[in-house]
Design an enzyme around this catalytic site. Structure first.
Site, PDB file in Angstrom:
ATOM      1  N   HIS A  46       0.400  -1.545  -4.599  1.00 11.35           N
ATOM      2  CA  HIS A  46       0.266  -2.157  -3.688  1.00 11.35           C
ATOM      3  C   HIS A  46       0.711  -3.410  -3.707  1.00 11.35           C
ATOM      4  O   HIS A  46       0.711  -3.624  -2.162  1.00 11.35           O
ATOM      5  CB  HIS A  46      -1.881  -1.957  -4.324  1.00 11.35           C
ATOM      6  CG  HIS A  46      -2.820  -2.956  -3.173  1.00 11.35           C
ATOM      7  ND1 HIS A  46      -3.120  -2.631  -1.998  1.00 11.35           N
ATOM      8  CD2 HIS A  46      -3.465  -4.288  -3.282  1.00 11.35           C
ATOM      9  CE1 HIS A  46      -3.364  -3.837  -1.585  1.00 11.35           C
ATOM     10  NE2 HIS A  46      -4.086  -4.594  -2.937  1.00 11.35           N
ATOM     11  N   HIS A  70      -0.911 -11.631  -4.546  1.00 12.70           N
ATOM     12  CA  HIS A  70      -2.399 -11.960  -3.882  1.00 12.70           C
ATOM     13  C   HIS A  70      -3.484 -11.844  -4.892  1.00 12.70           C
ATOM     14  O   HIS A  70      -4.928 -12.151  -4.942  1.00 12.70           O
ATOM     15  CB  HIS A  70      -2.577 -11.456  -2.207  1.00 12.70           C
ATOM     16  CG  HIS A  70      -3.109  -9.732  -2.573  1.00 12.70           C
ATOM     17  ND1 HIS A  70      -2.021  -9.216  -2.825  1.00 12.70           N
ATOM     18  CD2 HIS A  70      -4.192  -9.330  -2.162  1.00 12.70           C
ATOM     19  CE1 HIS A  70      -2.584  -7.879  -2.212  1.00 12.70           C
ATOM     20  NE2 HIS A  70      -3.382  -7.221  -2.676  1.00 12.70           N
ATOM     21  N   GLU A  74      -7.473 -12.642  -9.294  1.00 13.70           N
ATOM     22  CA  GLU A  74      -9.031 -12.027  -9.213  1.00 13.70           C
ATOM     23  C   GLU A  74      -9.129 -11.170  -9.736  1.00 13.70           C
ATOM     24  O   GLU A  74     -10.017 -10.667 -10.815  1.00 13.70           O
ATOM     25  CB  GLU A  74      -8.741 -11.139  -7.832  1.00 13.70           C
ATOM     26  CG  GLU A  74     -11.132 -10.809  -7.650  1.00 13.70           C
ATOM     27  CD  GLU A  74     -11.490  -9.781  -6.276  1.00 13.70           C
ATOM     28  OE1 GLU A  74      -9.992  -9.732  -5.508  1.00 13.70           O
ATOM     29  OE2 GLU A  74     -12.590  -9.830  -5.536  1.00 13.70           O
ATOM     30  N   ASP A  75      -8.132 -10.432 -10.063  1.00 12.61           N
ATOM     31  CA  ASP A  75      -7.465  -9.073 -11.113  1.00 12.61           C
ATOM     32  C   ASP A  75      -6.710  -9.497 -12.678  1.00 12.61           C
ATOM     33  O   ASP A  75      -7.342  -7.760 -13.024  1.00 12.61           O
ATOM     34  CB  ASP A  75      -6.579  -7.353 -10.104  1.00 12.61           C
ATOM     35  CG  ASP A  75      -7.898  -7.324  -8.809  1.00 12.61           C
ATOM     36  OD1 ASP A  75      -9.184  -7.444  -9.173  1.00 12.61           O
ATOM     37  OD2 ASP A  75      -7.679  -6.896  -7.592  1.00 12.61           O
ATOM     38  N   ASP A 137      -2.576  -6.996   3.034  1.00 11.99           N
ATOM     39  CA  ASP A 137      -3.913  -6.528   2.076  1.00 11.99           C
ATOM     40  C   ASP A 137      -4.870  -5.391   2.632  1.00 11.99           C
ATOM     41  O   ASP A 137      -5.352  -4.319   2.588  1.00 11.99           O
ATOM     42  CB  ASP A 137      -5.095  -7.516   1.788  1.00 11.99           C
ATOM     43  CG  ASP A 137      -5.247  -6.866  -0.084  1.00 11.99           C
ATOM     44  OD1 ASP A 137      -4.715  -6.092  -0.636  1.00 11.99           O
ATOM     45  OD2 ASP A 137      -6.517  -7.474   0.364  1.00 11.99           O
ATOM     46  N   ASP A 257      -3.210   9.376  29.980  1.00 11.36           N
ATOM     47  CA  ASP A 257      -2.857   8.516  29.008  1.00 11.36           C
ATOM     48  C   ASP A 257      -1.319   8.180  29.342  1.00 11.36           C
ATOM     49  O   ASP A 257      -0.770   9.364  29.207  1.00 11.36           O
ATOM     50  CB  ASP A 257      -3.452   9.181  27.338  1.00 11.36           C
ATOM     51  CG  ASP A 257      -2.665   8.037  26.770  1.00 11.36           C
ATOM     52  OD1 ASP A 257      -2.591   6.856  26.431  1.00 11.36           O
ATOM     53  OD2 ASP A 257      -2.517   8.436  25.784  1.00 11.36           O
TER      54      ASP A 257
HETATM   55 MN    MN Z   1      -5.051  -6.085  -2.786  1.00 12.03          MN
END
Ligand code: MN
Length: 480
Positions: A46, A70, A74-75, A137, A257
């Site tokens: 990710h 990033h 947090e993780d 993200d 379209d």
């Molecule tokens: Mn993330």
């Protein structure tokens, strides 16, 4: 994608030395070791994907590195000091900004709340690059949403439709906006999505054949002209077809379209030369030519637009632009960023800030109604605004320097009048406390409590002041 490929991609557009990207790769991989995603993939995939998306936007080295990192605050157990020491203040602040945004949980479906949230997001992210990382993200999370539970899919899609897609639009990032919308559409309206997808597919062969014939004919003439160019087909936005069906209340078959191509070339002069070729080969449809190069749209969008009749008789819209114009059209403020921040300006924070405000204003002009624009403009320039929560998670905007009393009166004058104390993030504070952005404010009330004349000396907002005066006057508690 391996790190070598990412570095190669980065070097193609930047002359910054990507040492830190490589370091961020090792660091993040190590930090997320043994973590997995809902798909069963290792978590680090990710982080890598987000860094790649940022390199696709041609973001600077700091932003790509921060994209890689990033989620480490947090993780993972990475201490803040370690990240700061390894990567420096700038990258640390980008990662911290993304982490702060992640802690804002959006729960309300209410439009007004969504608007407050968008503003809060902007206030939280002082540096626009934080929002660009957050959008990268979110884009990757939306692309891999299939692996989450149906409830989670709806929740994340709701948040994306209320906040992130409109935000991408406001920043002129149309490429991301339409991909996000298609992914939202797929997860929130599964059966409609599948039906439109099937119908587009069924028309696909015929349309594709018509377009191919058109392209071949065009290429034949362009290649003999010695003008450099590349020819792109336009991606279909299923969500926009769906929206048209809803707004016009018409079935799929009646939604026009038009087929479309984009021609990207090296200079403005050649844009007009290509237009000349196209108009001499195909019959232009009267009234369809628009010159957004000599008269750019307010959001800086530039292109020549014309619609011609293809050999099969279908109308085809042609958009002609330079590479720079193309990047601006697709990536909006992210494309703009690159041109504005040169190596020399790096340390010039004030200049950077002014640039971003100026760009922001430029972009906003075309994005919103005049009233909405003025509103956002005010919020953006009024850097002294704070955004705070009620215990239920609703957002209130207040001027900075506001006290719990201001907050209480912002909620309701009865709450203000009955206020006897306040808790910030669950801790009791004095009534003259200055609330900070992101804090949760709870007002303690008592039935027969009355406002004190002393409050007039500490409140910040006109609303609180006038309500207090009104009460005191009505109850003869104010000596004037
Ligand atoms: Mn993330």
């Amino acid at each position: 994608m391996e790190i070598q490929e990412l570095l190669k991609k980065f070097r193609e557009y930047s002359n910054q030395e990507p040492t830190l990207i490589e370091l961020a790769y090792q660091f993040s991989k190590e930090a997320h070791l043994n973590q997995t995603r809902a798909s069963g993939e290792i978590y680090f995939t990710h982080c890598m994907a987000v860094a790649e998306i940022l390199a696709d936007f041609r973001m600077d080295m700091e932003t790509v590195s921060a994209g890689m990192l990033h989620d480490v605050l947090e993780d993972t157990k990475t201490p803040h000091e370690v990240l700061k020491k390894e990567f420096g203040e700038e990258i640390y602040n980008l990662v911290l900004g993304v982490t702060k945004i992640d802690s804002l949980k959006f729960s309300s479906r209410d439009e007004a709340q969504a608007e407050n949230w968008r503003r809060m997001l902007l206030a939280t992210a002082k540096d626009i690059r934080v929002i660009i990382i957050k959008l990268a993200d979110r884009l990757h999370n939306m692309r891999t949403l299939d692996y989450l539970s149906p409830e989670k899919q709806v929740e994340i899609s709701q948040e994306t439709v209320s906040l992130y897609a409109p935000l991408a639009q406001r920043l002129g990032m149309f490429e991301i906006k339409s991909e996000l919308e298609d992914l939202i559409f797929k997860h929130l309206h599964k059966s409609e999505y599948e039906s439109i997808f099937a119908q587009v597919q069924s028309q696909f062969a015929r349309r594709e054949e018509s377009l191919e014939r058109f392209k071949k004919e065009l290429e034949k003439h362009l290649s003999s002209s010695n003008i450099p160019y590349r020819l792109l087909s336009r991606a279909k936005n299923l969500y926009s077809i769906y929206r048209k069906m809803q707004i016009q209340n018409r079935p799929f078959e009646e939604i026009q379209d038009a087929l479309g191509v984009r021609i990207i070339t090296d200079s403005i002069l050649n844009c007009y030369a290509i237009l000349g070729v196209a108009h001499s080969v195909f019959k232009p449809i009267a009234g369809t030519f628009t010159d957004y190069i000599s008269v750019p749209k307010m959001n800086l969008y530039q292109s020549l637009h014309t619609t011609v009749v293809s050999p099969s008789g279908d109308p085809v819209e042609i958009q002609i632009r330079t590479e720079d114009m193309h990047r601006t059209a697709e990536y909006g403020i992210a494309a703009h960023w690159k041109y504005k921040v040169g190596e020399k300006e790096k340390d010039d924070h004030l200049n950077e800030k002014l640039n971003w405000l100026r760009q922001w204003i430029e972009w906003l002009q075309d994005m919103s109604s005049p009233r909405e624009f003025i509103e956002s403009f005010k919020t953006e320039l009024d850097l002294d605004q704070i955004f705070v929560f009620t215990p239920k998670g609703e957002v209130k905007a207040l001027p900075s320097g506001s006290t719990p009393i201001d907050f209480a009166y912002a909620v309701h004058s009865d709450i203000g009048n009955a206020c006897i104390g306040a808790k910030i993030n669950n801790k009791i504070v004095k009534l003259e406390y200055h609330i900070k952005s992101g804090e949760i404010v709870e007002i303690l009330t008592r039935k027969n409590a009355v406002p004190s004349p002393d409050w007039l000396k500490i409140v910040r907002t006109a609303r609180a002041r006038s309500k207090i005066r009104k009460y005191l006057r009505e109850h003869k508690l104010l000596e004037e």
